[in-house]
Design a protein around this motif. Structure first.
Motif, PDB file in Angstrom:
ATOM      1  N   ASP A  79       0.838  -1.212   0.000  1.00 42.95           N
ATOM      2  CA  ASP A  79       0.000   0.000   0.000  1.00 42.95           C
ATOM      3  C   ASP A  79       0.867   1.255   0.000  1.00 42.95           C
ATOM      4  O   ASP A  79       0.552   2.254  -0.652  1.00 42.95           O
ATOM      5  CB  ASP A  79      -0.934   0.009   1.201  1.00 42.95           C
ATOM      6  CG  ASP A  79      -2.025  -1.047   1.085  1.00 42.95           C
ATOM      7  OD1 ASP A  79      -2.275  -1.528  -0.036  1.00 42.95           O
ATOM      8  OD2 ASP A  79      -2.612  -1.407   2.144  1.00 42.95           O
ATOM      9  N   THR A  80       1.963   1.226   0.749  1.00 44.10           N
ATOM     10  CA  THR A  80       2.855   2.377   0.812  1.00 44.10           C
ATOM     11  C   THR A  80       3.532   2.621  -0.539  1.00 44.10           C
ATOM     12  O   THR A  80       3.664   3.754  -0.984  1.00 44.10           O
ATOM     13  CB  THR A  80       3.940   2.150   1.909  1.00 44.10           C
ATOM     14  OG1 THR A  80       3.288   1.915   3.146  1.00 44.10           O
ATOM     15  CG2 THR A  80       4.850   3.345   2.034  1.00 44.10           C
ATOM     16  N   LYS A  83       1.238   4.270  -3.281  1.00 43.70           N
ATOM     17  CA  LYS A  83       0.815   5.672  -3.137  1.00 43.70           C
ATOM     18  C   LYS A  83       1.775   6.631  -3.781  1.00 43.70           C
ATOM     19  O   LYS A  83       2.874   6.554  -3.938  1.00 43.70           O
ATOM     20  CB  LYS A  83       0.647   6.033  -1.664  1.00 43.70           C
ATOM     21  CG  LYS A  83      -0.532   5.325  -1.053  1.00 43.70           C
ATOM     22  CD  LYS A  83      -0.692   5.697   0.396  1.00 43.70           C
ATOM     23  CE  LYS A  83      -1.855   4.931   0.993  1.00 43.70           C
ATOM     24  NZ  LYS A  83      -2.062   5.216   2.372  1.00 43.70           N
TER      25      LYS A  83
END
Length: 83
Positions: A79-80, A83
């Motif tokens: 997820d990091t 982004k």
């Protein structure tokens, strides 16, 4: 306890019972096979088999216990990066 952990513990127990039975049969085979003969260069194959099986059990146990935490860390990292 999660379902994955329960399955992991059941797998470790089953493998542990199998290792005990395998070690007993290997020990009986070795005692019967070495009567009257000298196998100085034979090596310790059953010992290596036991080490390999115990390593596999250890990996399965660690995966069962730490699997959800590792999955959460992986998902957080993905997820990091996304982004």
């Amino acid at each position: 306890m999660t379902l994955m952990a329960r399955h992991g513990i059941a797998l470790v127990r089953a493998l542990g019972l199998g290792i005990g039975r395998a070690a007993a049969s290997i020990g009986q085979h070795r005692r019967g096979d070495t009567l009257g003969r000298d196998h100085g260069e034979r090596g310790d194959v059953p010992g290596w088999v036991m080490i390999t099986l115990m390593s596999a059990v250890l990996v399965a146990a660690l995966l069962a216990l730490a699997g959800p935490a590792l999955e959460a860390m992986f998902n957080q990292a993905m997820d990091t990066v996304g982004k």
